[in-house]
Design a protein around this motif. Structure first.
Motif, short mmCIF file in Angstrom:
data_model
loop_
_atom_site.label_atom_id
_atom_site.label_comp_id
_atom_site.label_asym_id
_atom_site.label_seq_id
_atom_site.Cartn_x
_atom_site.Cartn_y
_atom_site.Cartn_z
N GLY A 112 0.78 -1.23 0.00
CA GLY A 112 0.00 0.00 0.00
C GLY A 112 0.81 1.27 0.00
N CYS A 113 2.01 1.25 0.57
CA CYS A 113 2.76 2.49 0.72
C CYS A 113 4.25 2.18 0.85
CB CYS A 113 2.27 3.24 1.96
SG CYS A 113 2.64 2.38 3.50
N CYS A 159 5.33 -0.38 3.44
CA CYS A 159 5.22 -1.77 2.99
C CYS A 159 6.45 -2.17 2.18
CB CYS A 159 4.00 -1.96 2.11
SG CYS A 159 2.43 -1.64 2.91
CU LIG Z 1 2.21 0.35 3.59
#
Ligand SMILES: [Cu+2]
Length: 66
Positions: free
Chosen positions: A10-11, A14
């Motif tokens: 997700g980002c 991660c």
């Molecule tokens: Cu993330």
């Protein structure tokens, strides 16, 4: 090179988690994460299944792409 198809990236945090999980297994591994496709490319002496398991162990479902 091993390519994994990884879900749930997700980002940037991660990406860091996945990179650290692989480098914990092989400190010399080179890891490249493409967040838009979920492809994680790894240069490592570890085999694909070991790399896949390391990524799954930190919470990201993962398949060996090739
Ligand atoms: Cu993330």
């Amino acid at each position: 090179m091993v390519v994994l198809d990884v879900s749930g990236i997700g980002c940037g945090s991660c990406v860091g988690k996945i990179t650290r999980a692989i480098q914990a297994l092989d400190g010399n591994a080179t890891v490249s994460v493409d967040r838009s496709t979920g492809k994680v490319s790894v240069e490592s002496s570890e085999n694909a299944e070991q790399l896949r398991k390391a990524v799954e162990a930190v919470g990201f479902p993962s398949k060996i792409s090739h």
